[in-house]
Design a protein around this motif. Structure first.
Motif, short mmCIF file in Angstrom:
data_model
loop_
_atom_site.label_atom_id
_atom_site.label_comp_id
_atom_site.label_asym_id
_atom_site.label_seq_id
_atom_site.Cartn_x
_atom_site.Cartn_y
_atom_site.Cartn_z
N GLY A 110 0.79 -1.24 0.00
CA GLY A 110 0.00 0.00 0.00
C GLY A 110 0.81 1.27 0.00
N PHE A 123 -3.33 -2.85 -1.39
CA PHE A 123 -4.18 -3.80 -0.68
C PHE A 123 -5.37 -4.16 -1.55
CE2 PHE A 123 -2.10 -2.17 3.17
CZ PHE A 123 -1.95 -3.35 3.89
N GLU A 162 -6.61 -3.51 4.84
CA GLU A 162 -5.73 -2.40 5.20
C GLU A 162 -4.80 -2.84 6.32
OE1 GLU A 162 -8.34 0.07 8.40
OE2 GLU A 162 -9.14 0.04 6.36
N ASN A 163 -3.79 -2.02 6.61
CA ASN A 163 -2.94 -2.29 7.76
C ASN A 163 -3.77 -2.22 9.03
OD1 ASN A 163 -0.19 -2.64 6.80
ND2 ASN A 163 -0.34 -0.53 6.10
#
Length: 133
Positions: free
Chosen positions: A21, A28, A33-34
């Protein structure tokens, strides 16, 4: 002593982490997402023949288990898969085991995850499977 052949393939590779990302790196998958800044999802070559995955990914509404697509050079041999055991924390606070699967097209997925699950990655997979001698 000079190392050759298989011994060279096991030597550590000095390579920086590639963060999913971020600029110039794979994005992603939709809904992933993180999970936090202390656990950014990343990958790198651990040796000439192994790729390490690390970090925590949050399923934030993904209907597809595809977290990302790894680029050429970080994918298993055609017709094989890379498998990495993972820990999954669901939205109710319960941990369970799971598997991250890397297909030969680079698709990194974690089957069986649902919205709110956090997947903790920390493992390696071989680029080529072992062969019988």
């Amino acid at each position: 002593m000079t190392l050759t052949g298989a011994a060279v393939a096991l030597l550590p590779v000095t390579e920086a982490w590639h963060y999913i990302g971020t600029g110039g790196e794979p994005a992603f998958g939709t809904g992933w997402e993180n999970a936090g800044v202390m656990s950014l999802v990343a990958y790198r070559r651990a040796t000439a023949q192994e790729v390490r995955l690390y970090g925590a990914a949050l399923n934030n509404g993904a209907s597809d288990p595809a977290v990302t697509v790894l680029p050429d050079g970080y994918r298993p041999t055609a017709g094989t898969y890379g498998i990495v055991p993972v820990s999954v924390l669901d939205s109710m606070g319960t941990y369970r085991g799971g598997l991250a699967v890397v297909a030969d097209d680079g698709n990194l997925s974690v089957p069986g995850t649902t919205t709110g699950d956090t997947v903790f990655l920390n493992g390696m997979f071989p680029l080529e499977p072992p062969t019988a001698s």
